[in-house]
Write an enzyme that holds these catalytic residues in place. Structure first.
Site: not given
Length: 391
Positions: A39, A97-99
């Site tokens: 990530r 940025a999504s969880a």
């Protein structure tokens, strides 16, 4: 990359994956993808943290930056559509940025398999496209991003990792017909109405998975199976909140956007506490949003009106009708209502709430939506049980 940073990253990733695996969110194929597609490689050097969206630079605060990147939480990666805050210094999140938890939940729900052709709407940082590329092959992934700067950055990150997925700068509501038909369409921005090009570009039997919101609440996921180029149907599930597709934004934010000093509202009373429909009960809010498709609300505490402790405003997105419900801070069984415009919005709200309670207060998982060339029809429990919606 310094060795101590790399070691800290491995530890952070291991902790994140252990947390998500305990919740049953990461099957083996996606765990392998998470390890192969770090990530951190898809995050900008500057992110924004906290309610005030304070900037956090990797170079200045590497530990804080890394901790945010590998937390199971969303990370704001752009503010104000990439523009500098104005003179008032106001900041608002425009991309994130999504969880990781919701990322892997959605990937599981999409039921993606090796070789599937996938269209992603909302590239963002590119991490989701990277995960998809690892599982289905980058040649099978097309991702669309409305912001050309974000699209270019994501393309560079993907290619730097050897994943040459196709990154398209454009309006996600239009999809990308050049790569159709797709087996799966996965959106990482919410919609208030399903764009018809999505149905046309997904093959019959394919899946459309998108976050959902109404002006009333941003909440829920919609998973639809495409029957043909004009029809799709599927159910909602709860527990998600994404930024709205830019093409579907409205500019209304506060009650002053719709209320004029020249308005002369009608006065009435109500026994429905306003917090029942605009409080902590997300299932109630979700139902209100499906019934009142063009209505939004906002609270106004201490409105500087004698005898009013708190006021709930509800209004239509076209700013033609509004209602205000006053609480005096004492009585919980009677409220003063003011309504203006061609629609009696609080009357509609009361009717929608009564319908919801009469059907055993269903949660999002009992609701569904059928989309055709002529419109969208919400339903309860089964497609043959549609219910009326306004707006």
């Amino acid at each position: 990359m310094p060795e101590d940073f790399a070691a800290a990253e491995r530890t952070a990733l291991r902790g994140l994956l252990e947390t998500l695996k305990q919740e049953g969110l990461v099957p083996p194929e996606w765990e392998r993808a998470a390890r192969a597609v770090p990530r951190s490689a898809y995050m900008p050097e500057r992110i924004y943290l906290g309610d005030d969206l304070d900037p956090c630079d990797r170079a200045d605060a590497p530990e804080t930056w890394l901790r945010a990147v590998y937390a199971d939480d969303s990370v704001v990666t752009q503010i104000n559509d990439g523009e500098e805050p104005g003179e008032d210094g106001g900041r608002w999140a425009s991309s994130s940025a999504s969880a990781p938890g919701i990322v892997f939940r959605m990937l599981r729900m999409a039921d993606v398999d090796d070789g599937h052709r996938v269209l992603e709407i909302g590239t963002g940082t590119g991490w989701n496209a990277g995960l998809l590329s690892h599982v289905v092959g980058p040649e099978n992934v097309t991702t669309v991003e409305v912001d050309p700067v974000l699209a270019a950055s994501a393309r560079e990150r993907l290619w730097r990792q050897g994943l040459r997925a196709e990154v398209v700068a454009g309006d996600g509501a239009l999809g990308h017909a050049g790569g159709a038909p797709y087996d799966r369409l996965v959106a990482t921005c919410s919609v208030r109405s399903v764009p018809r090009p999505w149905l046309e570009q997904v093959r019959p039997g394919g899946v459309v998975l998108t976050p959902w919101e109404s002006p009333w609440i941003c909440y829920g996921l919609l998973r639809m199976t495409v029957d043909d180029a004009d029809t799709a149907s599927g159910r909602f599930s709860p527990h998600s909140a994404f930024m709205l597709m830019r093409a579907q934004r409205t500019d209304l934010r506060i009650f002053r956007d719709v209320v004029s000093d020249a308005h002369r509202p009608d006065e009435s009373g109500s026994g429905l506490p306003p917090w029942r429909v605009a409080g902590d009960d997300l299932a109630a809010q979700f139902a209100m949003g499906l019934r009142l498709r063009d209505v939004w609300w906002t609270w106004h505490d201490d409105p500087d009106v004698e005898g009013v402790a708190s006021r709930l405003w509800v209004a239509t997105t076209d700013a033609t009708s509004w209602a205000a419900v006053d609480w005096n801070g004492k009585s919980d069984d009677r409220f003063t209502v003011w309504q203006h415009g061609p629609r009696r919005l609080w009357d509609e709200t009361e009717a929608a709430y009564a319908w919801w309670t009469s059907h055993d207060r269903p949660g999002p998982e009992r609701f569904g939506l059928t989309v055709t060339a002529t419109g969208e029809t919400p339903w309860l429990d089964a497609p043959d049980r549609p219910f009326p919606a306004t707006g």
